[in-house]
Design a protein around this motif. Structure first.
Motif, mmCIF file in Angstrom:
data_model
loop_
_atom_site.group_PDB
_atom_site.id
_atom_site.type_symbol
_atom_site.label_atom_id
_atom_site.label_comp_id
_atom_site.label_asym_id
_atom_site.label_seq_id
_atom_site.Cartn_x
_atom_site.Cartn_y
_atom_site.Cartn_z
ATOM 1 N N LEU A 123 0.564 -1.115 0.071
ATOM 2 C CA LEU A 123 -0.254 0.297 -0.059
ATOM 3 C C LEU A 123 0.977 1.247 0.000
ATOM 4 O O LEU A 123 2.640 1.117 1.037
ATOM 5 C CB LEU A 123 -0.959 -0.225 1.050
ATOM 6 N N PHE A 124 0.305 2.595 -0.438
ATOM 7 C CA PHE A 124 1.155 4.059 -0.782
ATOM 8 C C PHE A 124 0.666 4.210 -0.055
ATOM 9 O O PHE A 124 -0.981 4.313 -0.677
ATOM 10 C CB PHE A 124 1.833 3.986 -2.005
ATOM 11 N N THR A 125 0.573 5.720 0.851
ATOM 12 C CA THR A 125 -0.464 6.374 1.514
ATOM 13 C C THR A 125 0.454 7.571 0.646
ATOM 14 O O THR A 125 1.435 8.368 1.157
ATOM 15 C CB THR A 125 -0.694 6.206 2.835
ATOM 16 N N LEU A 126 -0.553 8.710 0.244
ATOM 17 C CA LEU A 126 0.198 10.151 0.153
ATOM 18 C C LEU A 126 -1.067 11.681 0.098
ATOM 19 O O LEU A 126 -2.181 11.440 0.433
ATOM 20 C CB LEU A 126 0.347 10.351 -1.642
ATOM 21 N N TRP A 127 -0.152 12.467 0.418
ATOM 22 C CA TRP A 127 -0.640 14.098 1.395
ATOM 23 C C TRP A 127 0.563 15.149 1.003
ATOM 24 O O TRP A 127 1.178 14.749 0.964
ATOM 25 C CB TRP A 127 -1.690 13.766 2.270
ATOM 26 N N PRO A 128 -0.177 15.934 1.331
ATOM 27 C CA PRO A 128 0.380 17.275 0.496
ATOM 28 C C PRO A 128 0.787 18.173 2.202
ATOM 29 O O PRO A 128 -0.043 17.829 3.042
ATOM 30 C CB PRO A 128 0.509 18.187 -0.199
ATOM 31 N N TYR A 129 1.996 18.728 2.336
ATOM 32 C CA TYR A 129 2.505 19.009 3.804
ATOM 33 C C TYR A 129 2.993 20.139 3.568
ATOM 34 O O TYR A 129 4.554 19.985 3.203
ATOM 35 C CB TYR A 129 2.515 18.092 5.198
ATOM 36 N N ASP A 130 2.256 21.547 3.739
ATOM 37 C CA ASP A 130 3.978 23.339 3.510
ATOM 38 C C ASP A 130 4.382 22.558 2.181
ATOM 39 O O ASP A 130 5.725 22.696 1.633
ATOM 40 C CB ASP A 130 4.614 23.032 4.497
ATOM 41 N N ASN A 131 3.615 22.332 1.117
ATOM 42 C CA ASN A 131 4.053 21.763 -0.098
ATOM 43 C C ASN A 131 4.979 21.014 -0.553
ATOM 44 O O ASN A 131 5.612 20.981 -1.909
ATOM 45 C CB ASN A 131 4.313 23.317 -0.523
ATOM 46 N N GLU A 132 5.130 19.893 0.736
ATOM 47 C CA GLU A 132 6.185 18.812 0.041
ATOM 48 C C GLU A 132 5.151 17.257 -0.380
ATOM 49 O O GLU A 132 3.599 17.452 0.094
ATOM 50 C CB GLU A 132 6.624 18.548 1.708
ATOM 51 N N ILE A 133 5.986 16.469 -0.519
ATOM 52 C CA ILE A 133 5.008 15.830 -0.720
ATOM 53 C C ILE A 133 5.219 14.800 0.578
ATOM 54 O O ILE A 133 6.609 14.159 0.156
ATOM 55 C CB ILE A 133 5.113 14.986 -1.969
ATOM 56 N N ILE A 134 4.365 14.016 1.223
ATOM 57 C CA ILE A 134 4.439 13.229 2.153
ATOM 58 C C ILE A 134 3.594 11.812 1.941
ATOM 59 O O ILE A 134 2.766 11.389 1.412
ATOM 60 C CB ILE A 134 3.600 13.369 3.177
ATOM 61 N N VAL B 6 5.383 10.886 7.596
ATOM 62 C CA VAL B 6 4.739 9.735 6.639
ATOM 63 C C VAL B 6 4.343 8.600 7.193
ATOM 64 O O VAL B 6 3.375 7.932 6.405
ATOM 65 C CB VAL B 6 5.846 9.336 5.612
ATOM 66 N N ASP B 7 4.621 8.294 8.296
ATOM 67 C CA ASP B 7 4.155 7.014 9.141
ATOM 68 C C ASP B 7 2.641 8.047 9.848
ATOM 69 O O ASP B 7 2.449 7.220 11.143
ATOM 70 C CB ASP B 7 5.270 6.381 9.670
ATOM 71 N N SER B 8 2.661 8.803 9.708
ATOM 72 C CA SER B 8 1.218 9.747 10.496
ATOM 73 C C SER B 8 0.143 8.264 11.202
ATOM 74 O O SER B 8 -0.539 7.845 9.789
ATOM 75 C CB SER B 8 0.674 10.438 10.154
ATOM 76 N N VAL B 9 -0.817 7.876 12.136
ATOM 77 C CA VAL B 9 -2.022 7.314 12.458
ATOM 78 C C VAL B 9 -3.230 8.319 11.259
ATOM 79 O O VAL B 9 -3.214 9.396 11.099
ATOM 80 C CB VAL B 9 -2.484 8.070 13.301
ATOM 81 N N ILE B 10 -4.002 7.185 10.275
ATOM 82 C CA ILE B 10 -4.771 8.121 9.140
ATOM 83 C C ILE B 10 -6.443 7.040 9.701
ATOM 84 O O ILE B 10 -5.841 5.974 10.097
ATOM 85 C CB ILE B 10 -4.373 7.943 8.086
ATOM 86 N N GLN B 11 -7.519 7.198 9.553
ATOM 87 C CA GLN B 11 -8.388 7.381 9.838
ATOM 88 C C GLN B 11 -8.604 6.255 8.398
ATOM 89 O O GLN B 11 -8.544 6.751 7.402
ATOM 90 C CB GLN B 11 -9.712 8.759 10.260
ATOM 91 N N GLU B 12 -10.640 5.919 8.348
ATOM 92 C CA GLU B 12 -10.673 5.191 7.368
ATOM 93 C C GLU B 12 -11.118 6.631 6.269
ATOM 94 O O GLU B 12 -11.563 7.005 6.580
ATOM 95 C CB GLU B 12 -12.015 4.416 7.927
ATOM 96 N N HIS B 13 -10.752 5.607 5.307
ATOM 97 C CA HIS B 13 -10.945 6.712 4.260
ATOM 98 C C HIS B 13 -12.607 6.813 3.784
ATOM 99 O O HIS B 13 -13.792 6.020 4.312
ATOM 100 C CB HIS B 13 -10.695 5.753 3.045
ATOM 101 N N ASP B 14 -13.504 7.665 3.467
ATOM 102 C CA ASP B 14 -14.418 7.957 2.562
ATOM 103 C C ASP B 14 -15.203 7.296 1.153
ATOM 104 O O ASP B 14 -16.523 6.923 1.012
ATOM 105 C CB ASP B 14 -14.989 9.495 2.588
ATOM 106 N N ASP B 15 -13.955 6.995 0.343
ATOM 107 C CA ASP B 15 -14.518 6.038 -0.571
ATOM 108 C C ASP B 15 -13.197 5.863 -1.177
ATOM 109 O O ASP B 15 -12.317 5.964 -1.012
ATOM 110 C CB ASP B 15 -15.054 7.088 -2.168
#
Length: 271
Positions: free
Chosen positions: A87-98, A175-184
């Motif tokens: 699996l991969f998780t991706l999101w932006p933070y402070d204009n950086e790619i996490i 990058v290893d942050s806890v995440i919650q259940e997705h919506d779709d």
């Protein structure tokens, strides 16, 4: 806590006639020709390109994942399921790619997964509307309890993706942050036999031409304003040193020892 919804479990071991299948498109920022799919409702694009077929087969590929920056996170399952898939998780933070790899054996929070080596390619970027991660993933065709195409890199495969639109990672800088259940979520068919490219070496070296390439198809039109470069992004550090199917480095950094964490499947560099 389920993160990638359990409906994806039904994909395992089944044969599908998928309504959506991957098609070729050219990324105008990198010149890379991907085999992928754009979801017009979720505004997510996923693309793959593999090295030419060889014996023994390569353990890497290039992935492109484009998504709205308004998503709390966007997830990708290379094996099409949540459990026992890379699996991969991706999101932006402070204009950086996490961006980082995860894995889980069940329908609980996927944890960070050591082994895959991720390298963001220069066309990766964030703008006011979208995040675009184009990355080389080494040691990524096999993982604990699974493999791309079930070990056949010419087979038909299923790729799944998820979006979280109402929740954010608990610590978006990590990058290893806890995440919650997705919506779709959704998925598409990927014919791996059509994803191999003789131009792969030029893609990873950044020497693929972007001049006179066809207009990018399958990408949101708003990505045209994404700059061609971005600041360095945190990526996963390779700590695996051995195990079934592993072909990467086996010598640990100074002060670390290669320890069989789950023999014979997985060994990790530890102090």
């Amino acid at each position: 806590m389920a993160v990638f919804k359990s409906l994806l479990a039904a994909l395992t071991g089944a044969v599908f006639v998928l309504a959506q299948s991957a098609t070729q498109y050219v990324d105008s920022f990198s010149g890379i020709t991907f085999l992928g799919y754009t979801d017009p409702e979720l505004d997510v694009t996923v693309g793959f390109v593999l090295p030419p077929l060889s014996t023994p087969p390569s353990n890497e590929y290039i992935v492109q994942l484009v998504a709205p920056v308004t998503n709390g996170y966007t997830g990708l399952s290379v094996g099409g399921t949540m459990a026992d898939s890379l699996l991969f998780t991706l999101w932006p933070y402070d204009n950086e790619i996490i961006l980082g790899p995860r894995w889980t054996s069940g329908y609980v929070l996927p944890l960070a997964y050591a082994g895959p080596q991720i390298t963001l390619l220069p066309s990766s970027a964030v703008n006011s509307t979208h995040i675009r991660a184009t990355f080389r993933c080494q040691n990524c065709t096999t993982w604990e309890d699974g493999s791309l195409g079930n070990g056949d890199l010419t087979s038909d495969s299923v790729v799944a993706y998820v979006v979280a639109t109402t929740t954010q990672p608990s610590d978006p800088a990590d990058v290893d942050s806890v995440i919650q259940e997705h919506d779709d979520f959704d998925f598409f068919g990927l014919d791996l036999s059509s994803a191999h490219s003789d131009s792969y070496s030029s893609y990873i070296s950044g020497s693929a031409t972007t001049s006179a390439v066809p207009t990018t198809t399958g990408l949101p039109s708003t990505t045209s304003s994404i700059p061609s470069t971005t600041s360095s992004a945190p990526t996963a550090v390779q700590t695996e040193c051995g195990g079934t199917g592993y072909t990467g480095p086996t010598v640990c950094a100074s002060g670390l020892t290669c320890v069989a964490v789950s023999a014979p499947y997985y060994s990790q560099c530890q102090s």
